[in-house]
Design an enzyme around this catalytic site. Sequence first.
Site, mmCIF file in Angstrom:
data_model
loop_
_atom_site.group_PDB
_atom_site.id
_atom_site.type_symbol
_atom_site.label_atom_id
_atom_site.label_comp_id
_atom_site.label_asym_id
_atom_site.label_seq_id
_atom_site.Cartn_x
_atom_site.Cartn_y
_atom_site.Cartn_z
ATOM 1 N N ASN A 72 64.493 8.416 81.516
ATOM 2 C CA ASN A 72 65.156 7.358 82.258
ATOM 3 C C ASN A 72 64.139 6.778 83.247
ATOM 4 O O ASN A 72 63.273 7.509 83.728
ATOM 5 C CB ASN A 72 66.366 7.955 82.995
ATOM 6 C CG ASN A 72 67.242 6.913 83.618
ATOM 7 O OD1 ASN A 72 66.923 6.394 84.686
ATOM 8 N ND2 ASN A 72 68.350 6.622 82.974
ATOM 9 N N ALA A 73 64.272 5.490 83.545
ATOM 10 C CA ALA A 73 63.359 4.860 84.502
ATOM 11 C C ALA A 73 63.395 5.576 85.849
ATOM 12 O O ALA A 73 62.392 5.616 86.566
ATOM 13 C CB ALA A 73 63.700 3.381 84.670
ATOM 14 N N TYR A 75 63.039 8.819 86.933
ATOM 15 C CA TYR A 75 62.537 10.011 86.261
ATOM 16 C C TYR A 75 63.407 11.268 86.351
ATOM 17 O O TYR A 75 63.613 11.925 85.336
ATOM 18 C CB TYR A 75 61.115 10.330 86.709
ATOM 19 C CG TYR A 75 60.094 9.296 86.297
ATOM 20 C CD1 TYR A 75 60.307 8.430 85.232
ATOM 21 C CD2 TYR A 75 58.905 9.167 86.980
ATOM 22 C CE1 TYR A 75 59.373 7.489 84.851
ATOM 23 C CE2 TYR A 75 57.957 8.225 86.612
ATOM 24 C CZ TYR A 75 58.202 7.395 85.545
ATOM 25 O OH TYR A 75 57.268 6.469 85.179
ATOM 26 N N GLU A 82 66.144 20.643 75.067
ATOM 27 C CA GLU A 82 66.926 21.878 75.006
ATOM 28 C C GLU A 82 68.314 21.674 75.596
ATOM 29 O O GLU A 82 69.320 22.121 75.032
ATOM 30 C CB GLU A 82 66.213 22.996 75.774
ATOM 31 C CG GLU A 82 64.836 23.327 75.240
ATOM 32 C CD GLU A 82 63.699 22.547 75.891
ATOM 33 O OE1 GLU A 82 62.588 23.097 76.002
ATOM 34 O OE2 GLU A 82 63.906 21.377 76.291
#
Length: 165
Positions: A72-73, A75, A82
């Site tokens: 995602n932009a 972070y 997992e």
Amino acid sequence: MSPQHKTISSADAALVESTCQEYGLSKEEFSELHRRCVAAKSTAYCPYSQFRVGSAIISVDGVYFNGANVENASYPVGTCAERVAFGKAVTEGHRKIKAVAVATDISPPASPCGMCRQFIREFCDLAAPIIMFDKDDNFIVLRLEEILPLSFGPEALPSLGSRAV
């Protein structure tokens, strides 16, 4: 990975067989986990890091779940492969996981991050194998207790009825 951890070639049938015996997996389970985690890398959404991770897990009931990292932009909002696989398993009623496999595009193999190790701990026995594949299909296997020593799990919490309010 530490130099003391031996990397094994997936092409060495005898070593794969002995690994399966040591960690309580059939050769078919090992092969399916390998195939699925490598394939899951192709579904990764990682435009920022370009670091693809695929994961596959098998429940104690023999059901497989795959996951890939989703960035995602912002972070910290990204989700590791997992945890995607475990989220699928848990929301479909599978809360006891037998084994975890992870594949990346680097060598030596990468291990699950700290957050994922703790997440895995919630749903796996400490003896569960964590199989880590590198870009060349070589692998290292460690038990959860080896990658998360002195861990904290659900059994450490008091039962709901005994908690102080």
